[in-house]
Design a protein around this motif. Sequence first.
Motif, short mmCIF file in Angstrom:
data_model
loop_
_atom_site.label_atom_id
_atom_site.label_comp_id
_atom_site.label_asym_id
_atom_site.label_seq_id
_atom_site.Cartn_x
_atom_site.Cartn_y
_atom_site.Cartn_z
N TYR A 15 1.15 -1.06 -0.04
CA TYR A 15 0.22 -0.25 0.07
C TYR A 15 0.52 1.22 0.56
CZ TYR A 15 -3.40 -3.84 0.78
OH TYR A 15 -4.67 -4.06 1.12
N ASP A 16 1.39 1.56 -1.44
CA ASP A 16 2.00 2.85 -1.34
C ASP A 16 1.79 3.92 -0.59
OD1 ASP A 16 3.47 1.42 -3.30
OD2 ASP A 16 2.56 1.87 -4.69
N ALA A 17 1.06 4.86 -0.36
CA ALA A 17 0.11 5.42 0.12
C ALA A 17 0.42 5.23 2.17
CB ALA A 17 -1.45 5.72 0.54
N ILE A 18 0.46 3.84 2.52
CA ILE A 18 1.02 3.77 4.01
C ILE A 18 2.27 3.12 3.85
CG2 ILE A 18 0.17 2.42 5.53
CD1 ILE A 18 -2.75 2.26 4.68
N ASP A 19 2.31 2.32 3.22
CA ASP A 19 4.50 2.14 3.74
C ASP A 19 4.76 1.39 2.57
OD1 ASP A 19 6.53 0.60 4.05
OD2 ASP A 19 5.71 -1.13 5.84
N GLU A 21 7.89 0.56 0.92
CA GLU A 21 8.81 0.38 1.19
C GLU A 21 7.81 -1.45 1.26
OE1 GLU A 21 12.00 1.25 0.82
OE2 GLU A 21 11.12 3.05 -0.10
N ASN A 22 7.25 -1.91 2.22
CA ASN A 22 6.73 -3.33 1.90
C ASN A 22 5.50 -3.97 1.93
OD1 ASN A 22 9.34 -4.00 4.03
ND2 ASN A 22 8.89 -1.54 5.22
N PRO A 23 5.13 -4.90 2.26
CA PRO A 23 4.03 -5.88 1.66
C PRO A 23 3.55 -5.43 3.31
CG PRO A 23 5.14 -6.53 0.75
CD PRO A 23 6.16 -5.51 1.40
N ALA A 24 1.59 -5.93 2.94
CA ALA A 24 1.39 -5.38 4.36
C ALA A 24 1.80 -6.35 5.28
CB ALA A 24 -0.10 -5.26 4.06
N THR A 25 1.86 -7.95 4.95
CA THR A 25 2.27 -8.70 5.77
C THR A 25 3.56 -8.57 7.04
OG1 THR A 25 1.28 -10.99 4.34
CG2 THR A 25 3.11 -11.10 5.77
N THR A 26 4.81 -7.09 6.09
CA THR A 26 6.31 -7.29 6.96
C THR A 26 5.53 -5.95 7.09
OG1 THR A 26 7.03 -7.39 4.82
CG2 THR A 26 6.91 -9.29 5.58
N SER A 27 4.63 -5.45 7.15
CA SER A 27 4.87 -3.64 7.21
C SER A 27 4.22 -3.69 8.78
CB SER A 27 4.07 -2.90 6.17
OG SER A 27 3.84 -1.57 6.99
N GLN A 28 5.54 -3.17 10.02
CA GLN A 28 4.87 -2.48 11.28
C GLN A 28 4.08 -1.94 11.11
OE1 GLN A 28 8.13 -2.50 14.11
NE2 GLN A 28 6.51 -2.37 15.52
N THR A 29 4.31 -0.79 10.32
CA THR A 29 3.17 0.46 10.18
C THR A 29 1.69 0.18 9.72
OG1 THR A 29 5.10 1.71 8.97
CG2 THR A 29 2.54 2.72 8.93
N ILE A 30 1.28 -0.80 8.62
CA ILE A 30 -0.14 -2.19 8.70
C ILE A 30 -0.23 -2.74 10.08
CG2 ILE A 30 -1.15 -3.25 6.54
CD1 ILE A 30 0.38 -1.53 4.64
N ILE A 31 0.66 -3.45 10.26
CA ILE A 31 0.14 -4.29 11.58
C ILE A 31 -0.62 -3.66 12.37
CG2 ILE A 31 1.07 -6.05 13.17
CD1 ILE A 31 0.33 -7.11 9.98
N ASP A 32 0.26 -2.33 12.89
CA ASP A 32 -0.04 -1.30 14.02
C ASP A 32 -1.52 -1.08 14.09
OD1 ASP A 32 2.12 -2.07 15.33
OD2 ASP A 32 3.61 -0.40 14.49
N MET A 33 -1.70 -0.51 12.21
CA MET A 33 -2.78 0.53 12.30
C MET A 33 -4.21 -0.46 12.29
SD MET A 33 -2.14 2.52 8.67
CE MET A 33 -4.38 2.42 8.03
N ILE A 34 -3.59 -1.80 12.03
CA ILE A 34 -4.01 -2.82 12.13
C ILE A 34 -5.37 -2.96 13.63
CG2 ILE A 34 -5.38 -5.35 11.92
CD1 ILE A 34 -3.41 -5.27 9.18
N ARG A 35 -4.19 -3.44 14.35
CA ARG A 35 -4.28 -3.55 16.10
C ARG A 35 -4.64 -1.83 16.60
NH1 ARG A 35 -4.36 -8.76 16.57
NH2 ARG A 35 -2.48 -10.24 15.94
N ASP A 36 -4.46 -1.35 16.29
CA ASP A 36 -4.85 0.61 16.75
C ASP A 36 -5.61 0.98 16.32
OD1 ASP A 36 -2.45 -0.74 18.60
OD2 ASP A 36 -0.89 0.98 17.58
N ASP A 37 -5.74 1.26 15.03
CA ASP A 37 -6.78 1.87 14.70
C ASP A 37 -7.92 1.59 14.00
OD1 ASP A 37 -3.52 4.42 14.23
OD2 ASP A 37 -4.03 3.95 12.66
N PHE A 38 -7.62 0.36 13.93
CA PHE A 38 -8.94 -0.77 13.42
C PHE A 38 -9.25 -1.47 14.72
CE2 PHE A 38 -7.23 -1.58 8.56
CZ PHE A 38 -7.17 -0.16 8.43
#
Length: 128
Positions: A15-19, A21-38
């Motif tokens: 997800y270029d707009a979020i991270d 450099e990394n696919p969602a599976t290996t993106s701490q930014t995206i995993i944090d969104m899943i856990r914290d924001d969602f």
Amino acid sequence: RLSDLPMAMTAHVVYDAIDPENPATTSQTIIDMIRDDFGFDGLLMTDDLSMKALDGDFGSRTMASLEAGCDLILHCNGDMEEMRQIADRAGSLSGKPLARAHAALDMRKSPEPFDMDFAVNKLKTFGL
């Protein structure tokens, strides 16, 4: 809306707009969104690490996924050497991931009885 589900799976999608450099599976930014924001606190598993969608060997794919925040590693092609690499790095479920796995398993229900005659007749109504 789905944050109360017992399990979810990441995707090997960037997800270029979020991270960028990394696919969602290996993106701490995206995993944090899943856990914290969602607000998702269920068991979070990777998509199949043998899909050839991630860089690196299976040990590094495993570690990148776990370090990003995934609880469980999936490997689906049955290649024993690949599975060994993953098992060597993944270790056993413990702590919060283990609690999430138990919570997901506790939500299982017995299936409803299957009525074969009903199913066959239903398929016939569709011309099958």
